[in-house]
Design an enzyme around this catalytic site. Structure first.
Site, short mmCIF file in Angstrom:
data_model
loop_
_atom_site.label_atom_id
_atom_site.label_comp_id
_atom_site.label_asym_id
_atom_site.label_seq_id
_atom_site.Cartn_x
_atom_site.Cartn_y
_atom_site.Cartn_z
N GLU A 34 0.84 -1.22 0.00
CA GLU A 34 0.00 0.00 0.00
C GLU A 34 0.87 1.26 0.00
O GLU A 34 0.43 2.33 -0.39
CB GLU A 34 -0.90 -0.02 1.25
CG GLU A 34 -1.93 1.08 1.29
CD GLU A 34 -2.78 1.02 2.57
OE1 GLU A 34 -2.58 0.10 3.38
OE2 GLU A 34 -3.63 1.91 2.74
N SER A 43 0.98 6.24 9.65
CA SER A 43 1.21 7.69 9.64
C SER A 43 2.67 8.03 9.31
O SER A 43 3.55 7.17 9.34
CB SER A 43 0.86 8.27 11.02
OG SER A 43 1.91 7.98 11.93
C1 LIG Z 1 -8.45 8.60 4.58
C2 LIG Z 1 -8.12 7.41 5.41
C3 LIG Z 1 -8.35 6.15 4.92
C4 LIG Z 1 -8.11 5.03 5.71
N1 LIG Z 1 -8.40 3.80 5.21
C5 LIG Z 1 -8.24 2.71 6.00
C6 LIG Z 1 -8.65 1.43 5.54
O1 LIG Z 1 -9.13 1.27 4.42
N2 LIG Z 1 -8.50 0.38 6.37
C7 LIG Z 1 -7.95 0.52 7.61
O2 LIG Z 1 -7.82 -0.48 8.29
N3 LIG Z 1 -7.56 1.72 8.08
C8 LIG Z 1 -7.69 2.82 7.32
N4 LIG Z 1 -7.31 4.05 7.77
C9 LIG Z 1 -6.81 4.17 9.13
C10 LIG Z 1 -5.33 4.48 9.23
O3 LIG Z 1 -4.57 3.34 8.95
C11 LIG Z 1 -5.08 5.03 10.62
O4 LIG Z 1 -5.75 6.27 10.70
C12 LIG Z 1 -3.61 5.23 10.91
O5 LIG Z 1 -2.95 3.99 11.06
C13 LIG Z 1 -3.36 6.07 12.18
O6 LIG Z 1 -4.11 5.61 13.25
P1 LIG Z 1 -5.00 6.62 14.11
O7 LIG Z 1 -5.84 7.38 13.18
O8 LIG Z 1 -5.66 5.85 15.16
O9 LIG Z 1 -3.97 7.63 14.75
P2 LIG Z 1 -3.13 7.39 16.07
O10 LIG Z 1 -2.41 6.09 15.99
O11 LIG Z 1 -3.97 7.63 17.25
O12 LIG Z 1 -2.05 8.54 15.98
C14 LIG Z 1 -2.29 9.91 16.35
C15 LIG Z 1 -0.99 10.69 16.16
O13 LIG Z 1 0.04 10.13 16.98
C16 LIG Z 1 1.17 9.79 16.21
N5 LIG Z 1 1.75 8.57 16.72
C17 LIG Z 1 1.15 7.41 17.09
N6 LIG Z 1 2.03 6.50 17.49
C18 LIG Z 1 3.26 7.08 17.38
C19 LIG Z 1 4.60 6.64 17.60
N7 LIG Z 1 4.87 5.40 18.04
N8 LIG Z 1 5.60 7.49 17.35
C20 LIG Z 1 5.34 8.75 16.90
N9 LIG Z 1 4.12 9.22 16.68
C21 LIG Z 1 3.09 8.40 16.88
C22 LIG Z 1 0.60 9.55 14.79
O14 LIG Z 1 1.59 9.76 13.81
C23 LIG Z 1 -0.48 10.62 14.72
O15 LIG Z 1 0.10 11.84 14.37
C24 LIG Z 1 -7.56 5.18 7.00
C25 LIG Z 1 -7.27 6.46 7.48
C26 LIG Z 1 -7.55 7.56 6.70
C27 LIG Z 1 -7.25 8.92 7.24
#
Ligand SMILES: Cc1cc2nc3c(=O)[nH]c(=O)nc-3n(C[C@H](O)[C@H](O)[C@H](O)COP(=O)(O)OP(=O)(O)OC[C@H]3O[C@@H](n4cnc5c(N)ncnc54)[C@H](O)[C@@H]3O)c2cc1C
Length: 716
Positions: free
Chosen positions: A580, A699
């Site tokens: 991906e 991310s």
């Molecule tokens: C448009 C879109 C489409 C998506 N499509 C899919 C899909 O089809 N299927 C699916 O399963 N998921 C999907 N996702 C989900 C996506 O994979 C997650 O949003 C992503 O993995 C981040 O998780 P979170 O949103 O819970 O953020 P969080 O994990 O809560 O992170 C919040 C912030 O903290 C930072 N952070 C977290 N952990 C750390 C670390 N260890 N070190 C430094 N910084 C950190 C992150 O970078 C971010 O800035 C989609 C997301 C979006 C926005």
């Protein structure tokens, strides 16, 4: 194309590296270059671009670039670069230079082009090749006068003392070919200088202890160096294409010019960023005169200016990529988006034929979105048309509906779809690869052909409310009951879940005490019409529903729907996200190409304004760079037959840079038009969606963690 054998290239690179290591030990006093120069002469490396009897160069440009890069890793002061440039110009223009001397070229007073103002890299040169003032391409030999230092003490400049009476009518085309070579070699020098200091910084941060741990354990330091590494990797990809274009037989001058402008524009600022990051990672020690970091910084600052800074070369790249380029209609939205391969792989007739056929097909097969047709359904219809035409699954095995070709064909499909301004290339790559690798034969034959044809829509059910970046924390449970599983839980952010026929689902099958979280996860194929599946669309930042929540309430799945063995879910998920993260695997190259072409068309008459030219040139460069990087990656994958791994995080960071730069740039270029609704309001939506690029698929911060720890070896 003149193929440079890898072992031959490595041999010469190794010789240059040995000379560079001796040079580094000798220190940086004013005369250190004398012994290095002697060693280069003895190894024959000063003659790399001299003409053979048939006037072909003694060695390919890729080899010259490799030698220059190795010497620059230690900021070697031997003026090989100026000498090679003079040899190239003399060979191309038919000028005879005195044997046994060091030569160089004269540049204009901004150091941007061949000229007659300053002898450049002139530490040893007695003569320089200069451009006659008339602008007709006449080249004359001038003697070199007083020398002076630049910001980089190893890179001297000199006055041009006067004509020797020798010279030749080189012609405009020769000067253009020379400039392509010169930009490429200066870029190689910058890449070497940056790579040398970045490697040193990576070593230092693992040894230097503060707060009781190596400073390389701190995330801020890791991210700084990981970003620098991405910039350098992109520069290497671009350099590969620029030297390949120079070594192509026959030379395609347009491709050589274009690729040289891309590598020069990118290395200009990106490589300075790399060295500045290294300086920061060293801390106070890098601010001393004794420490070598400033020598690298000095070298790349001078390289950035020499043969054209980004502000000079980006508009030239725009000119080298006319809006009516290629055989697509000039008026089609994407016409004019550049490509990475054309002209560079000119002798690969199969690929060239494939490209031509696809262009013709795209001209004959336009598609319009029907009124009230959902965007996802429109894309699916387009996918089906493309698949029927034979343009989907090029690198997939034939037995599952693919074409069994190399991954490079996927890049060409992406480029040509973008160039035609057609809707995005299908996103089959990342979804199906796990099934191809881990699925049973029965699963592969059942699901892959429908996926490739576009008949079945798939979604990815990984993320959950409590499991985003920490994906191993999923709590959706699959409980085994005889020959079936009963699944309950919730997924979130599932892209296009409301349209999907199948979901690649992760669920926990074991949570034994003491077991690492990622060990108890399994992967399943979930038919979305199974009883107990409820999909609720979420309205996204764009105003549309891009993704969904999926609720699973005692959903029953036969054990044959599990992919791989119980507990294999984690590597399956990691493989999926690695694919991906590749722009060709998700069709993003085509999307960016079409957007860039459309943007150029929309600015219309304003395209001549200097600020507009600068921005469009920069965006053209970024897009082309991404294509080059993706193609290099796919070539490597083809050669090694390896599955994608942590290196795909580099691609993801680059893809994000291009996506967000392109759409932020579009808002700047379109001004109030993009903010006031109407036709151009769609660009605002696209801008908003580009903000998701640094979140989905892992991310930005997670990608930088992966690069730092798994590619650069910094501590976990
Ligand atoms: C448009 C879109 C489409 C998506 N499509 C899919 C899909 O089809 N299927 C699916 O399963 N998921 C999907 N996702 C989900 C996506 O994979 C997650 O949003 C992503 O993995 C981040 O998780 P979170 O949103 O819970 O953020 P969080 O994990 O809560 O992170 C919040 C912030 O903290 C930072 N952070 C977290 N952990 C750390 C670390 N260890 N070190 C430094 N910084 C950190 C992150 O970078 C971010 O800035 C989609 C997301 C979006 C926005």
């Amino acid at each position: 194309m003149t193929a440079v054998a890898d072992d031959e290239l490595e041999l010469v690179r190794g010789t240059a590296r040995q000379i560079a290591q001796r040079c580094a030990k000798a220190g940086h006093d004013a005369d250190a270059h004398v012994t290095c120069w002697q060693a280069l002469v003895e190894a024959g490396l000063t003659e790399l671009r001299e003409g053979e009897p048939d006037n072909t160069p003694a060695a390919p440009a890729a080899m010259a670039a490799a030698v220059v890069e190795e010497l620059a890793r230690v900021v070697c002061g031997a003026p090989l670069l100026g000498h090679l440039l003079a040899a190239e110009l003399a060979r191309l223009g038919g000028v005879v230079l005195p044997a046994g001397e060091a030569w160089t070229v004269a540049l204009d007073d901004t150091w941007s082009r061949l000229g007659n103002a300053v002898g450049w890299d002139a530490a040893r040169a007695t003569v320089a090749l200069a451009l006659d003032g008339a602008g007709t391409g006449g080249v004359s030999v001038v003697t070199v006068g007083d020398r002076d230092v630049t910001a980089d003490p190893t890179r001297r400049i000199a006055t041009c003392a006067g004509p020797t009476g020798q010279g030749a009518e080189a012609g405009i085309d020769t000067i253009a070919a020379f400039h392509a070579f010169a930009r490429t070699l200066v870029a190689a020098d910058a890449v070497g200088a940056a790579a040398g200091v970045l490697d040193a910084a990576l070593g230092y941060v693992q040894e230097r202890v503060q707060f009781g741990v190596p400073v390389g354990s701190f995330q801020a330091v890791q991210h700084l160096l990981a970003e620098a590494f991405v910039r350098l990797e992109a520069a290497r990809s671009s350099l590969t294409f620029a030297t390949r274009a120079l070594d192509a037989t026959p030379l395609d001058p347009a491709a050589a010019t274009r690729t040289s402008l891309v590598v020069k524009g990118w290395t200009g600022d990106a490589v300075v960023d790399v060295v500045e990051a290294a300086v920061q990672a060293f801390g106070g020690i890098a601010i001393t005169w004794e420490h070598p970091a400033h020598r690298h910084l000095r070298r790349v600052l001078v390289d950035r200016q020499s043969l054209g800074a980004p502000a000079t070369v980006d508009p030239l790249l725009l000119d080298a990529t006319p809006l009516d380029a290629g055989s697509t209609d000039a008026g089609s939205p994407g016409a004019g988006s550049p490509d990475a391969t054309e002209g560079v792989t000119a002798d690969d007739t199969e690929l060239a034929r494939f490209r031509r056929d696809l262009r013709r097909w795209l001209r004959e097969h336009g598609i319009e979105r029907r009124e009230d047709e959902e965007h996802a359904r429109f894309l699916q219809r387009w996918h089906q048309e493309l698949a029927a035409g034979g343009w989907v699954g090029l690198s997939w095995p034939q037995e599952y509906g693919g074409h069994g070709l190399s991954g490079v064909y996927e890049v060409v499909v992406n480029e040509e779809i973008g160039r035609a301004g057609a809707p995005d290339a299908p996103r089959v790559g990342y979804m199906g690869r796990a099934l191809l690798t881990w699925g049973s034969e029965q699963q592969r034959t059942r699901y892959l052909p429908g996926l490739l044809r576009g008949d079945d829509y798939w979604c990815q059910g990984f993320s959950e409310p409590g499991a985003g970046s920490d994906l191993a924390n999923i709590s959706t449970r699959a409980v085994r009951d005889g020959d079936r599983y009963v699944i309950s839980g919730q997924k979130v952010w599932t892209s296009y879940g409301e349209f999907a026929d199948f979901c690649l689902l992760l669920a926990r099958t074991s949570s034994a005490a003491g077991q690492p979280k990622h060990k108890g996860i399994s992967a399943f194929v979930l038919p979305m019409d199974s009883p107990g599946v409820e999909v609720r669309p979420i309205r996204a930042i764009t105003g549309h529903s891009e993704f969904c929540e999926i609720f699973l309430d005692d959903v029953e799945l036969g054990a044959e729907q599990r992919i791989g063995a119980e507990g294999d879910g984690w590597p399956i998920a990691m493989m999926t996200v690695s694919y991906e993260r590749g722009a060709a695997d998700v069709g993003y190259l085509s999307k960016f190409g079409a957007a860039l072409g459309e943007l150029r068309r929309l600015v219309g008459k304003r395209a001549d304004e200097p600020t507009v030219r600068l921005e469009l040139g920069r965006l053209t460069r970024l897009y082309t760079l991404l294509g080059q990087h993706v193609e290099r990656r796919l070539e490597d994958r083809q050669r090694t037959q390896a599955v994608p791994g942590p290196e795909m995080s580099v691609d993801k960071v680059l893809m994000t840079l291009v996506d967000q730069s392109l759409h932020a740039g579009a808002l700047r270029l379109l001004g109030p038009g993009a903010l006031a609704g109407g036709d151009r309001g769609e660009w605002l939506e696209r801008y908003f969606y580009s903000r998701a690029a640094s979140i989905y698929g892992g991310s930005q911060q997670i990608q930088l963690n992966i690069i730092a720890q798994r590619l650069l070896g910094l501590p976990h």
